[in-house]
Write an enzyme that holds these catalytic residues in place. Structure first.
Site, PDB file in Angstrom:
ATOM      1  N   GLY A 221       0.805  -1.239   0.000  1.00  0.00           N
ATOM      2  CA  GLY A 221       0.000   0.000   0.000  1.00  0.00           C
ATOM      3  C   GLY A 221       0.829   1.276   0.000  1.00  0.00           C
ATOM      4  O   GLY A 221       0.321   2.349  -0.296  1.00  0.00           O
ATOM      5  N   GLY A 222       2.117   1.165   0.365  1.00  0.00           N
ATOM      6  CA  GLY A 222       3.018   2.309   0.246  1.00  0.00           C
ATOM      7  C   GLY A 222       2.741   3.425   1.235  1.00  0.00           C
ATOM      8  O   GLY A 222       2.015   3.265   2.216  1.00  0.00           O
TER       9      GLY A 222
ATOM     10  N   GLY B 232       2.242  23.674   3.211  1.00  0.00           N
ATOM     11  CA  GLY B 232       1.719  22.863   2.111  1.00  0.00           C
ATOM     12  C   GLY B 232       0.525  22.073   2.630  1.00  0.00           C
ATOM     13  O   GLY B 232       0.107  22.235   3.780  1.00  0.00           O
TER      14      GLY B 232
ATOM     15  N   HIS C 146     -31.394  18.697  -7.253  1.00  0.00           N
ATOM     16  CA  HIS C 146     -31.667  19.715  -6.237  1.00  0.00           C
ATOM     17  C   HIS C 146     -32.215  19.039  -4.986  1.00  0.00           C
ATOM     18  O   HIS C 146     -33.060  18.159  -5.104  1.00  0.00           O
ATOM     19  CB  HIS C 146     -32.693  20.714  -6.759  1.00  0.00           C
ATOM     20  CG  HIS C 146     -33.106  21.714  -5.723  1.00  0.00           C
ATOM     21  ND1 HIS C 146     -32.286  22.750  -5.345  1.00  0.00           N
ATOM     22  CD2 HIS C 146     -34.230  21.800  -4.967  1.00  0.00           C
ATOM     23  CE1 HIS C 146     -32.901  23.459  -4.393  1.00  0.00           C
ATOM     24  NE2 HIS C 146     -34.083  22.895  -4.148  1.00  0.00           N
TER      25      HIS C 146
HETATM   26  P1  FAD Z   1       4.789   5.316  -2.400  1.00  0.00           P
HETATM   27  O1  FAD Z   1       3.391   5.305  -1.930  1.00  0.00           O
HETATM   28  O2  FAD Z   1       5.780   6.139  -1.658  1.00  0.00           O
HETATM   29  O3  FAD Z   1       5.243   3.799  -2.417  1.00  0.00           O
HETATM   30  C1  FAD Z   1       6.537   3.408  -2.705  1.00  0.00           C
HETATM   31  C2  FAD Z   1       6.799   2.085  -2.040  1.00  0.00           C
HETATM   32  O4  FAD Z   1       8.034   1.569  -2.495  1.00  0.00           O
HETATM   33  C3  FAD Z   1       6.912   2.157  -0.525  1.00  0.00           C
HETATM   34  O5  FAD Z   1       6.019   1.249   0.059  1.00  0.00           O
HETATM   35  C4  FAD Z   1       8.372   1.782  -0.233  1.00  0.00           C
HETATM   36  O6  FAD Z   1       8.504   1.028   0.962  1.00  0.00           O
HETATM   37  C5  FAD Z   1       8.695   0.922  -1.447  1.00  0.00           C
HETATM   38  N1  FAD Z   1      10.123   0.889  -1.807  1.00  0.00           N
HETATM   39  C6  FAD Z   1      10.953   1.950  -1.995  1.00  0.00           C
HETATM   40  N2  FAD Z   1      12.163   1.537  -2.418  1.00  0.00           N
HETATM   41  C7  FAD Z   1      12.091   0.190  -2.523  1.00  0.00           C
HETATM   42  C8  FAD Z   1      13.003  -0.805  -2.939  1.00  0.00           C
HETATM   43  N3  FAD Z   1      14.236  -0.509  -3.373  1.00  0.00           N
HETATM   44  N4  FAD Z   1      12.590  -2.094  -2.905  1.00  0.00           N
HETATM   45  C9  FAD Z   1      11.338  -2.417  -2.483  1.00  0.00           C
HETATM   46  N5  FAD Z   1      10.434  -1.514  -2.099  1.00  0.00           N
HETATM   47  C10 FAD Z   1      10.799  -0.227  -2.130  1.00  0.00           C
HETATM   48  N6  FAD Z   1      -1.764  11.917  -1.961  1.00  0.00           N
HETATM   49  C11 FAD Z   1      -3.038  12.057  -2.385  1.00  0.00           C
HETATM   50  O7  FAD Z   1      -3.306  11.894  -3.571  1.00  0.00           O
HETATM   51  N7  FAD Z   1      -4.052  12.357  -1.510  1.00  0.00           N
HETATM   52  C12 FAD Z   1      -3.817  12.551  -0.196  1.00  0.00           C
HETATM   53  O8  FAD Z   1      -4.748  12.811   0.564  1.00  0.00           O
HETATM   54  C13 FAD Z   1      -2.499  12.414   0.283  1.00  0.00           C
HETATM   55  N8  FAD Z   1      -2.219  12.583   1.597  1.00  0.00           N
HETATM   56  C14 FAD Z   1      -0.949  12.396   2.041  1.00  0.00           C
HETATM   57  C15 FAD Z   1      -0.697  12.577   3.393  1.00  0.00           C
HETATM   58  C16 FAD Z   1       0.585  12.398   3.890  1.00  0.00           C
HETATM   59  C17 FAD Z   1       0.829  12.574   5.366  1.00  0.00           C
HETATM   60  C18 FAD Z   1       1.635  11.997   3.002  1.00  0.00           C
HETATM   61  C19 FAD Z   1       3.021  11.763   3.523  1.00  0.00           C
HETATM   62  C20 FAD Z   1       1.388  11.821   1.649  1.00  0.00           C
HETATM   63  C21 FAD Z   1       0.096  12.026   1.156  1.00  0.00           C
HETATM   64  N9  FAD Z   1      -0.195  11.893  -0.205  1.00  0.00           N
HETATM   65  C22 FAD Z   1      -1.479  12.077  -0.655  1.00  0.00           C
HETATM   66  C23 FAD Z   1       0.851  11.566  -1.197  1.00  0.00           C
HETATM   67  C24 FAD Z   1       0.789  10.097  -1.581  1.00  0.00           C
HETATM   68  O9  FAD Z   1       0.953   9.315  -0.418  1.00  0.00           O
HETATM   69  C25 FAD Z   1       1.877   9.764  -2.599  1.00  0.00           C
HETATM   70  O10 FAD Z   1       1.753  10.643  -3.699  1.00  0.00           O
HETATM   71  C26 FAD Z   1       1.739   8.342  -3.097  1.00  0.00           C
HETATM   72  O11 FAD Z   1       1.854   7.434  -2.027  1.00  0.00           O
HETATM   73  C27 FAD Z   1       2.802   8.035  -4.158  1.00  0.00           C
HETATM   74  O12 FAD Z   1       2.660   6.726  -4.576  1.00  0.00           O
HETATM   75  P2  FAD Z   1       3.894   5.895  -5.130  1.00  0.00           P
HETATM   76  O13 FAD Z   1       3.324   4.540  -5.476  1.00  0.00           O
HETATM   77  O14 FAD Z   1       4.600   6.642  -6.176  1.00  0.00           O
HETATM   78  O15 FAD Z   1       4.910   5.768  -3.922  1.00  0.00           O
HETATM   79  P1  AMP Z   2       4.960  21.108   0.046  1.00  0.00           P
HETATM   80  O1  AMP Z   2       6.203  21.021  -0.805  1.00  0.00           O
HETATM   81  O2  AMP Z   2       3.703  21.443  -0.709  1.00  0.00           O
HETATM   82  O3  AMP Z   2       4.782  19.934   0.957  1.00  0.00           O
HETATM   83  O4  AMP Z   2       5.167  22.357   1.009  1.00  0.00           O
HETATM   84  C1  AMP Z   2       6.305  22.535   1.794  1.00  0.00           C
HETATM   85  C2  AMP Z   2       6.299  23.972   2.266  1.00  0.00           C
HETATM   86  O5  AMP Z   2       7.376  24.181   3.186  1.00  0.00           O
HETATM   87  C3  AMP Z   2       6.483  24.982   1.141  1.00  0.00           C
HETATM   88  O6  AMP Z   2       5.435  25.915   1.188  1.00  0.00           O
HETATM   89  C4  AMP Z   2       7.837  25.633   1.445  1.00  0.00           C
HETATM   90  O7  AMP Z   2       7.882  26.994   1.071  1.00  0.00           O
HETATM   91  C5  AMP Z   2       7.919  25.483   2.966  1.00  0.00           C
HETATM   92  N1  AMP Z   2       9.304  25.552   3.487  1.00  0.00           N
HETATM   93  C6  AMP Z   2      10.413  24.988   2.960  1.00  0.00           C
HETATM   94  N2  AMP Z   2      11.530  25.290   3.696  1.00  0.00           N
HETATM   95  C7  AMP Z   2      11.109  26.073   4.741  1.00  0.00           C
HETATM   96  C8  AMP Z   2      11.754  26.708   5.858  1.00  0.00           C
HETATM   97  N3  AMP Z   2      13.083  26.621   6.071  1.00  0.00           N
HETATM   98  N4  AMP Z   2      10.989  27.424   6.738  1.00  0.00           N
HETATM   99  C9  AMP Z   2       9.657  27.542   6.535  1.00  0.00           C
HETATM  100  N5  AMP Z   2       9.001  26.973   5.504  1.00  0.00           N
HETATM  101  C10 AMP Z   2       9.685  26.239   4.605  1.00  0.00           C
END
Ligand code: FAD
Ligand code: AMP
Length: 463
Positions: free
Chosen positions: A40-41, A184, A442
């Site tokens: 699930g990542g 952000g 509506h």
């Molecule tokens: P990932 O989900 O990062 O998955 C990559 C996987 O690869 C991981 O499980 C890792 O363990 C595995 N991996 C890495 N290297 C290796 C290796 N060499 N061998 C084996 N496995 C490996 N996005 C949204 O669209 N909506 C949201 O509401 C949202 N909320 C978020 C909230 C938070 C707090 C965070 C941190 C992120 C959020 N995101 C959200 C972003 C979203 O989680 C990512 O954009 C998304 O997970 C990317 O998917 P991915 O498959 O590219 O990578």
């Molecule tokens: P995002 O890339 O959307 O997750 O947002 C990260 C945010 O952190 C951006 O708005 C950046 O401008 C802010 N940011 C990065 N470095 C600093 C810093 N040193 N102090 C305060 N804000 C920062």
């Protein structure tokens, strides 16, 4: 067990696991490598899903404390059971990671647990948790290794009071004061969670605005609403360090007084993750931001090696990673596969939600594209009044001459659901007239979208 496959995906986040399922559906003998024990990542384990579970729960708590009375529902003795809130979140994550494992079994995807590392094009060595290694061969290898938290110099997570979004999903108690670095969407979502639960939250942002990249007007409106909710912002504040001092933390900010708080949440972005992947062994060079360069069909410079999701350019969003996973695999098998980057929505799940798709006004101005704008407020919508959610508006940007919808921005309740219609409109090349002429039930919030479409040509009805 044979370790020869048609296609192997490294990383089982939303990009990787969806790519694996689609490849299996298309008849490929598919394998998936994931270093974590759960599938699930980032999204399912420590991202989208747990953050949304906490946003929902904290909003219920906040509403019970502050909003039910207005509906004629008097409650007393409202109490926070944080441990239960956190375990509910963990339960949702568990169900979903197990759900992905079920989908793997259903689609007969071979699962390898361990860190995948290229030894040659088409060859990946998996080092399991017990250090045992397995070499896998595949004609096609998809890199879907996602992203990791970006570190800010001087702000080193200490496993205690200074942490990242992952820590903020599990604080054992509500901090009295929380400093969030970065305005952000992740910082604002998690800042909102702890603010609703009672923390005094201060958001420090280096830029002169919140939500960089989102429509400026909508972001300014969002800031006012968050301030009314009790979040305080210091814009133009560059954080230079955070030092534990006793059981508190001192955050230093360039050119102003330090701030002392109970916890620090560093949310300054995420960076692509290629740790230990052995890209050197196959001659792939990352770009200046650590991303794997790909062509429009997700092919890297090395034949048979592809990359999708957070590890390549573009918005770091789960659905973008999924879309790319599907398009990449479909292109491999059928010769067709495409992602329309103009129609990828972005949602901030605060209250109210903020959602966006297509071009912002700033982008249209910069490109010199002539546009018309239609906006409509939630305030003038019957359902919004019934919901008690009258803050916000829908804004639609359409081409001045063709009327084609170029962008849409929503702040208000259920913005993340309303944006779907607007994303489909952009995908189908709809005009604002098309939306305005489509019947909308509506009373629904969707009528605000229709009225904003009417407003593009100056004929909104209910205002
Ligand atoms: P990932 O989900 O990062 O998955 C990559 C996987 O690869 C991981 O499980 C890792 O363990 C595995 N991996 C890495 N290297 C290796 C290796 N060499 N061998 C084996 N496995 C490996 N996005 C949204 O669209 N909506 C949201 O509401 C949202 N909320 C978020 C909230 C938070 C707090 C965070 C941190 C992120 C959020 N995101 C959200 C972003 C979203 O989680 C990512 O954009 C998304 O997970 C990317 O998917 P991915 O498959 O590219 O990578
Ligand atoms: P995002 O890339 O959307 O997750 O947002 C990260 C945010 O952190 C951006 O708005 C950046 O401008 C802010 N940011 C990065 N470095 C600093 C810093 N040193 N102090 C305060 N804000 C920062």
């Amino acid at each position: 067990m044979s370790t020869k496959h048609d296609l192997v995906v490294i990383g089982a986040g939303p990009g990787g696991y969806v790519a694996a399922i689609r490849a299996a559906q298309l008849g490929l003998n598919t394998a998936s490598i994931e270093v974590e024990p759960e599938l699930g990542g980032t999204c399912v384990r420590v991202g989208c899903i747990p953050s949304k579970a906490l946003l929902e729960a904290s909003e219920r708590y906040h509403e019970a404390l502050h909003s039910f009375g207005a509906f004629g529902v008097n409650v007393s003795g409202v109490e926070l059971d944080l441990a239960k809130m956190l375990s509910r979140k963990d339960g949702i994550v568990r169900q979903l990671t197990q759900g992905v494992a079920f989908l793997y079994r259903k689609n007969k995807i071979t699962r390898y647990q361990g860190l995948g590392r290229f030894t040659a094009p088409g060859r990946v060595l998996v080092e399991g948790p017990d250090k045992a290694t397995t070499e896998i061969e595949a004609k096609h290898v998809v890199i879907a290794t996602g992203s990791k938290v970006a570190n800010l110099r001087g702000v080193v997570p200490d496993g205690d009071r200074i942490g990242t979004s992952t820590d903020a999903l599990s604080y054992p108690a509500v901090p009295e004061s929380l400093v969030v670095i970065g305005a952000g969407y992740i910082g604002l979502e998690l800042g909102s969670v702890w603010s609703r639960l009672g923390a005094k939250v201060t958001v420090l942002e280096y830029l002169d605005r919140i939500l960089p990249g989102m429509d400026t007007e909508i972001a300014a409106e969002a800031k006012k609403i968050f301030e009314k909710q009790g979040l305080s912002f210091r814009l133009g504040a560059r954080v230079t360090g955070a030092q534990p001092e006793g059981d508190r933390v001192v955050v230093t900010v360039e050119g102003s007084d330090p701030i002392t708080c109970d916890r620090v949440l560093s949310c300054v972005g995420r960076v692509p993750n290629t740790d230990g992947l052995g890209l050197d062994a196959i001659g792939i060079k990352t770009d200046d931001r650590g991303r794997v360069p790909v062509d429009p069909h997700f092919r890297t410079a090395v034949s048979g090696v592809y990359a999708i999701g957070d590890v390549i350019a573009g918005p770091m969003l789960a659905h973008k990673a999924e879309d790319e996973g599907i398009a990449c695999v479909e292109h491999i098998v059928t010769g067709f596969g495409h992602v329309n980057y103009d129609a990828i929505p972005g949602v901030v799940y605060t209250a109210p939600e903020i959602a966006s798709v297509g071009k912002t006004e700033d982008e249209l101005k910069r490109a010199g594209t002539p546009y018309k704008k239609g906006t409509f407020p939630y305030q003038a919508n019957g359902r919004a009044k019934a919901l008690g959610a009258v803050e916000g508006r829908v804004k639609i940007l359409a081409h001045a001459t063709t009327d084609r919808v170029l962008g849409a921005h929503v702040i208000g309740a259920h913005a993340g659901d309303l944006i779907a219609e607007l994303a489909v409109s952009i995908e189908f090349g709809a005009s604002s007239e098309d939306i305005a002429r489509s019947s909308h039930a509506h009373p629904t919030l969707a009528e605000i979208v229709r009225e904003a479409a009417f407003a593009v040509s100056g004929r909104a009805i209910h205002i």
